[in-house]
Design a protein around this motif. Structure first.
Motif, PDB file in Angstrom:
ATOM      1  N   GLY A 174       0.789  -1.223   0.000  1.00 40.49           N
ATOM      2  CA  GLY A 174       0.000   0.000   0.000  1.00 40.49           C
ATOM      3  C   GLY A 174       0.821   1.273   0.000  1.00 40.49           C
ATOM      4  O   GLY A 174       0.247   2.368  -0.017  1.00 40.49           O
ATOM      5  N   ALA A 175       2.144   1.159  -0.013  1.00 43.57           N
ATOM      6  CA  ALA A 175       2.995   2.348   0.060  1.00 43.57           C
ATOM      7  C   ALA A 175       2.955   3.128  -1.248  1.00 43.57           C
ATOM      8  O   ALA A 175       2.856   2.559  -2.327  1.00 43.57           O
ATOM      9  CB  ALA A 175       4.428   1.955   0.402  1.00 43.57           C
ATOM     10  N   ARG A 176       3.052   4.439  -1.123  1.00 46.50           N
ATOM     11  CA  ARG A 176       3.088   5.306  -2.311  1.00 46.50           C
ATOM     12  C   ARG A 176       4.520   5.341  -2.835  1.00 46.50           C
ATOM     13  O   ARG A 176       5.461   5.582  -2.092  1.00 46.50           O
ATOM     14  CB  ARG A 176       2.626   6.718  -1.943  1.00 46.50           C
ATOM     15  N   GLY A 177       4.715   5.104  -4.091  1.00 44.23           N
ATOM     16  CA  GLY A 177       6.054   5.123  -4.672  1.00 44.23           C
ATOM     17  C   GLY A 177       5.994   4.806  -6.147  1.00 44.23           C
ATOM     18  O   GLY A 177       4.916   4.619  -6.724  1.00 44.23           O
ATOM     19  N   CYS A 178       7.161   4.751  -6.767  1.00 43.08           N
ATOM     20  CA  CYS A 178       7.243   4.493  -8.204  1.00 43.08           C
ATOM     21  C   CYS A 178       7.359   2.996  -8.464  1.00 43.08           C
ATOM     22  O   CYS A 178       7.904   2.250  -7.651  1.00 43.08           O
ATOM     23  CB  CYS A 178       8.439   5.228  -8.805  1.00 43.08           C
ATOM     24  N   LEU A 179       6.871   2.596  -9.601  1.00 44.85           N
ATOM     25  CA  LEU A 179       6.881   1.186  -9.991  1.00 44.85           C
ATOM     26  C   LEU A 179       7.692   1.051 -11.267  1.00 44.85           C
ATOM     27  O   LEU A 179       7.404   1.693 -12.279  1.00 44.85           O
ATOM     28  CB  LEU A 179       5.454   0.711 -10.219  1.00 44.85           C
ATOM     29  N   GLY A 180       8.741   0.224 -11.224  1.00 39.61           N
ATOM     30  CA  GLY A 180       9.563  -0.013 -12.401  1.00 39.61           C
ATOM     31  C   GLY A 180       9.059  -1.204 -13.199  1.00 39.61           C
ATOM     32  O   GLY A 180       8.322  -2.050 -12.688  1.00 39.61           O
ATOM     33  N   TYR A 181       9.477  -1.278 -14.458  1.00 47.83           N
ATOM     34  CA  TYR A 181       9.069  -2.405 -15.295  1.00 47.83           C
ATOM     35  C   TYR A 181      10.173  -2.721 -16.298  1.00 47.83           C
ATOM     36  O   TYR A 181      10.998  -1.866 -16.643  1.00 47.83           O
ATOM     37  CB  TYR A 181       7.746  -2.123 -16.018  1.00 47.83           C
ATOM     38  N   LEU A 182      10.165  -3.969 -16.759  1.00 46.81           N
ATOM     39  CA  LEU A 182      11.236  -4.439 -17.641  1.00 46.81           C
ATOM     40  C   LEU A 182      10.710  -5.544 -18.541  1.00 46.81           C
ATOM     41  O   LEU A 182      10.056  -6.474 -18.089  1.00 46.81           O
ATOM     42  CB  LEU A 182      12.410  -4.959 -16.806  1.00 46.81           C
ATOM     43  N   LYS A 183      11.017  -5.425 -19.839  1.00 46.19           N
ATOM     44  CA  LYS A 183      10.646  -6.451 -20.818  1.00 46.19           C
ATOM     45  C   LYS A 183      11.800  -6.632 -21.781  1.00 46.19           C
ATOM     46  O   LYS A 183      12.259  -5.677 -22.407  1.00 46.19           O
ATOM     47  CB  LYS A 183       9.393  -6.019 -21.587  1.00 46.19           C
ATOM     48  N   ARG A 184      12.296  -7.877 -21.917  1.00 46.29           N
ATOM     49  CA  ARG A 184      13.415  -8.159 -22.810  1.00 46.29           C
ATOM     50  C   ARG A 184      12.954  -8.994 -23.991  1.00 46.29           C
ATOM     51  O   ARG A 184      12.049  -9.811 -23.894  1.00 46.29           O
ATOM     52  CB  ARG A 184      14.533  -8.906 -22.070  1.00 46.29           C
ATOM     53  N   SER A 185      13.623  -8.762 -25.128  1.00 43.98           N
ATOM     54  CA  SER A 185      13.384  -9.547 -26.335  1.00 43.98           C
ATOM     55  C   SER A 185      14.736 -10.010 -26.867  1.00 43.98           C
ATOM     56  O   SER A 185      15.685  -9.231 -26.920  1.00 43.98           O
ATOM     57  CB  SER A 185      12.666  -8.697 -27.392  1.00 43.98           C
ATOM     58  N   GLU A 186      14.805 -11.274 -27.255  1.00 46.48           N
ATOM     59  CA  GLU A 186      16.052 -11.818 -27.808  1.00 46.48           C
ATOM     60  C   GLU A 186      16.166 -11.530 -29.302  1.00 46.48           C
ATOM     61  O   GLU A 186      17.249 -11.256 -29.815  1.00 46.48           O
ATOM     62  CB  GLU A 186      16.114 -13.331 -27.557  1.00 46.48           C
ATOM     63  N   GLU A 187      15.056 -11.620 -30.029  1.00 46.67           N
ATOM     64  CA  GLU A 187      15.025 -11.361 -31.474  1.00 46.67           C
ATOM     65  C   GLU A 187      13.853 -10.449 -31.794  1.00 46.67           C
ATOM     66  O   GLU A 187      12.704 -10.890 -31.777  1.00 46.67           O
ATOM     67  CB  GLU A 187      14.899 -12.683 -32.254  1.00 46.67           C
TER      68      GLU A 187
END
Length: 262
Positions: A174-187
């Protein structure tokens, strides 16, 4: 009879007419040239306004990535499909590495230029270090420093498939803060990452990230057919943005087990 010399003589009136015609042609050509240049300048101004382009990223953020430099002459390759109706300011900066890497960085700021969200598309070159944890760069993007550890915060479903979410270790649900995200592609060798501080709750921040990724479109692939294919396939799965607070996520932080390429 007139002599041959008299028949070929040119009168002063003819000379004046010829000079006047030449002057009119020069003036007309210059007018058309100025109009053409003015039209090009207008198109350039409109293009910059449409992209919301601002000066470079802060110097300290560029300095955190040794070897990278701003490519001011490169053209944006990505955009968001729908205009953002909020009052945030967007910037688009392109960084290049001598070994071939390219980073397209979009950033949104609010009051006092405080970052609210960032989206980066990293096309890997020879500089890419497979041994370096991807979350180290993500922490830098979020303004936390490379030494900050991140923990998984679940997965969301986007047109690019499942995307891993991250937050600083120890952050409560429930804490207020930023949310990171990550998506990788090989080809193709591609990495989409960023963060969002939008939303008052965790579901709202998840929905904001999903909306941003679903709106991401490709403007030009250059000489990368696999990049064009990736976005073409993704468009077939594109969904509309859900309202804030939507629980458009697959796994919670407590039981998210991420394996393989994301």
């Amino acid at each position: 009879m007139q002599s041959p010399e008299a028949s070929t003589a040119v009168s002063p009136t003819q000379i004046h007419l010829a000079l006047a015609a030449f002057a009119d042609e020069v003036v007309g050509t210059l007018a058309r040239l100025f109009a053409y240049v003015g039209a090009l300048a207008l198109f350039a101004i409109l293009a910059l306004a449409a992209l919301g382009q601002l000066p470079a990223l802060p110097d300290d953020e560029v300095a955190a990535r040794p070897g990278w430099s701003e490519a001011s002459r490169s053209h944006p390759a990505f955009a968001l499909g729908k205009p953002d109706s909020s009052d945030k300011t967007a910037s688009y900066v392109i960084l290049r590495h001598p070994e071939g890497g390219r980073r397209d960085v979009m950033r949104w700021s609010g009051e006092a230029a405080k970052p609210l969200a960032e989206l980066e598309i990293y096309r890997e070159g020879g500089e890419f270090d497979v041994a370096r944890p991807a979350t180290a760069d993500l922490a830098i993007q979020m303004g936390l420093g490379a030494a900050t550890t991140l923990e998984q915060a679940g997965l969301i479903d986007t047109k690019f498939g499942p995307v891993a979410l991250f937050r600083p270790t120890g952050t409560t649900e429930g804490a207020r803060g930023c949310l990171g995200y990550l998506k990788r592609s090989e080809e193709p060798a591609l990495q989409i990452s960023g963060f969002s501080c939008q939303g008052d709750t965790m579901p709202a921040r998840r929905a904001a990230v999903a909306c941003t990724l679903n709106r991401l479109t490709l403007l030009t692939s250059g000489n990368e057919p696999k990049l064009a294919e990736l976005f073409a396939r993704a468009e077939l799965k594109r969904r509309g943005c859900e309202s804030q607070g939507s629980a458009d996520w697959l796994l919670g932080a407590a039981n998210a087990q991420l394996r393989g390429a994301l």
